[in-house]
Design a protein around this motif. Structure first.
Motif, short mmCIF file in Angstrom:
data_model
loop_
_atom_site.label_atom_id
_atom_site.label_comp_id
_atom_site.label_asym_id
_atom_site.label_seq_id
_atom_site.Cartn_x
_atom_site.Cartn_y
_atom_site.Cartn_z
N TYR A 38 0.85 -1.19 0.00
CA TYR A 38 0.00 0.00 0.00
C TYR A 38 0.89 1.23 0.00
CZ TYR A 38 -3.90 -3.07 1.10
OH TYR A 38 -4.86 -4.05 1.05
N ASN A 40 0.83 4.05 1.15
CA ASN A 40 0.35 4.96 2.18
C ASN A 40 1.46 5.92 2.60
OD1 ASN A 40 -2.34 4.13 2.43
ND2 ASN A 40 -1.79 2.42 3.77
N THR A 80 7.61 3.18 -2.55
CA THR A 80 6.60 4.24 -2.43
C THR A 80 7.17 5.62 -2.72
OG1 THR A 80 7.06 4.58 -0.07
CG2 THR A 80 5.39 2.94 -0.64
N CYS A 417 1.36 4.50 12.33
CA CYS A 417 0.90 5.58 11.45
C CYS A 417 1.12 6.90 12.19
CB CYS A 417 -0.58 5.40 11.12
SG CYS A 417 -1.22 6.72 10.06
N TYR A 428 -5.71 12.84 9.46
CA TYR A 428 -6.27 11.52 9.14
C TYR A 428 -7.22 11.07 10.25
CZ TYR A 428 -2.66 11.43 5.58
OH TYR A 428 -1.87 11.74 4.50
N ILE A 495 -5.67 7.06 3.59
CA ILE A 495 -4.85 5.91 3.95
C ILE A 495 -5.63 4.65 3.62
CG2 ILE A 495 -3.85 4.63 5.89
CD1 ILE A 495 -3.21 7.31 7.20
N GLN A 496 -5.01 3.76 2.87
CA GLN A 496 -5.69 2.54 2.46
C GLN A 496 -5.79 1.56 3.62
OE1 GLN A 496 -7.07 1.94 -0.65
NE2 GLN A 496 -6.60 4.11 -0.99
#
Length: 517
Positions: A38, A40, A80, A417, A428, A495-496
């Protein structure tokens, strides 16, 4: 494998008696995705590149066809971020002229545009480091217009047969020009949609913030310079994370000291000041047993879940060769394992694919040929991987009534995170949405302000109860969904979620059909 949604009426489950959850709620269980990459924010593998002549003109061709133990692969499929580390003089060749300007056509500008365009095509965010000091370099890393400015002072060192010049960072003229440059970068690139992080401070040997020379030829200006440069970066970049090297000789004239309690205490105090200003952390000697030692490891543990850490290996295959044996490594496969173990112990969010023009002797090639399983293991276990394993929601909602949603979140990664960094303050959040059954896009969105994503750490499920009065919702059939939204982007998913299936194209996790009366 098929994603599983398990539905059961809470009224049939005695475990929910007395919890305050309405008996008519329906429970939903979610199966996690443990392997997908991901992209992210502040997560994943980082591809390194530069702007000097050492960068191959076929960089993207080489990296799109990288030999590996599994056959040719595309490096960007595993990463990423593209981290461009370069000389200040390459980024800013003339006053008020920058490599991103369309009318700047220097070789570094051509390379920059090639890298930036290629990163965008491959869905990679950018990261930057701006190196000031010319020590151990073959040309001046500070622009000529700065060197020649009235009142500028600096010093000369020799690299091979080449004399190079560096400014004294306590010189006020230097500080004025460097401030102007950093603010120009921020005006262009303080954009979290484009940039992953900015690495400071740019000072010292190799830009690593050690072996810093001052005009006084001692450390007297050290703290003033540290306060100035960390404030400069922190104030310039309000939206993009800034990171600092947690080096034991931070902005000291020294390159290294093994045991000096007084100096280690100074380093810790200075670094803590940077963290308090909002800096995240990085280190560039992972896997080097003589340089990444107990003090560094303890500092990382002390900042665990307070600031994200970016890990960079220290050994360079092309130049260090068999020196790795001094650290007890028999091969570069062992080195990669040593870097990985240090990264895991520090709970890092990001690791490095460093660049060498001679690709087959480089770190990226080594990772994909000597340690491919560790690349995949970091994608699976490193950083953060968030999902709600179980929820309880109503399948019938009446306008004017209050609903209760219970939700529990897990983090499968060893990192976290970093929603607690100042650049991401309140950015978020968990949101529940009523999706249109045909388009699967949100018709109504409800933010739960209680959860802090930075609290979600491995092995500690986080439970929440969300109550909300529902009003002015059009009658009809909807789909309940949950997402981790970016409140600065109209509450679109930012965010996935790591769920195996039932993710909409916009990133919402579908949960349950619901009727609104």
């Amino acid at each position: 494998m098929v994603f599983i949604l398990v539905f059961s009426a809470c009224s049939d489950d005695n475990d929910d008696e007395g919890t305050g959850v309405p008996v008519e709620n329906t429970s939903v269980s979610v199966v996690p995705d443990r392997t997908t990459l991901y992209k992210n924010p502040m997560l994943g593998w980082v591809i390194y590149a530069g702007l000097g002549s050492g960068l191959s003109d076929t960089f993207w061709e080489d990296y799109d066809n990288m030999p590996s133990s599994e056959g040719n692969i595309k490096v960007s499929d595993y990463a990423t971020t593209l981290f461009i580390r370069g000389a200040w003089s390459d980024f800013n060749p003339e006053e008020d002229k920058y490599v991103w300007d369309e009318d700047v056509n220097t070789d570094p500008a051509r390379r920059f545009k090639m890298l930036a365009e290629g990163a965008k095509e491959r869905n990679l965010k950018l990261a930057f480091s701006f190196i000031v000091d010319s020590q151990d370099k073959h040309y001046n890393f500070t622009p000529a217009y700065v060197k020649d400015a009235p009142g500028m002072t600096g010093y000369v060192t020799t690299t091979g047969s080449v004399n190079v010049w560096s400014p004294y960072p306590d010189n006020t003229v230097f500080q004025q020009y460097y401030e102007k440059f950093i603010k120009a970068v921020a005006q262009k690139y303080d954009d979290p949609d484009v940039v992953q992080f900015i690495s400071g401070t740019g000072l010292g040997k190799w830009g690593e913030s050690h072996t810093v020379r001052y005009s006084t030829e001692d450390n007297a200006p050290r703290e003033q310079v540290f306060d100035w440069v960390t404030s400069l970066y922190a104030e310039a970049f309000k939206n993009v994370p800034v990171v600092i090297n947690y080096h034991r000789c931070i902005l000291s004239r020294s390159a290294w000291f093994d045991s000096n309690d007084e100096q280690l205490a100074v380093a810790e105090r200075l670094l803590n000041k940077a963290v308090d200003k909002g800096f995240s952390l990085r280190h560039d000697a992972f896997g080097m047993k003589s340089y990444y030692k107990t003090w560094e490891k303890n500092y990382a543990v002390n900042k665990k879940y307070k600031r994200p850490i970016i890990g960079e290996g220290g050994w360079v295959k092309n130049s260090h060769g068999n020196s790795i044996k001094n650290d007890g490594y028999a091969s570069y496969a062992d080195v990669r394992k040593g870097e990985f173990e240090d990264a895991r112990a520090a709970s890092v969010n990001m690791m490095d694919f460093r660049y060498t023009k001679n690709t087959v002797n480089g770190e990226t090639y080594s990772w994909f040929n000597d340690a491919f399983p560790l690349i995949e293991q970091f994608i699976s276990e490193g950083g953060y991987r968030l999902y709600p394993d179980r929820l309880s929601l109503p399948s019938q909602v009446n306008n004017g009534s209050e609903i209760t949603i219970e939700h529990r979140w897990l983090n499968l990664g060893w990192g976290y995170c970093p929603a607690n960094i100042p650049q991401w303050k309140d950015k978020y959040k968990v949101a529940f949405a009523l999706l249109d059954k045909e388009t699967l896009t949100p018709r109504y969105t409800f933010i739960d302000t209680a959860p802090e994503l930075s609290d979600w750490v491995k092995g500690k499920p986080a439970n929440y109860t969300f109550t909300r009065k529902i009003s002015d919702v059009s009658k009809g059939e909807y789909v309940w969904a949950v997402g981790l939204v970016d409140t600065t982007k109209d509450n679109n998913v930012g965010i996935q979620i790591s769920a195996r299936e039932n993710i909409t194209p916009e990133g919402w996790l579908k949960l349950l059909d619901v009727t609104v009366n």
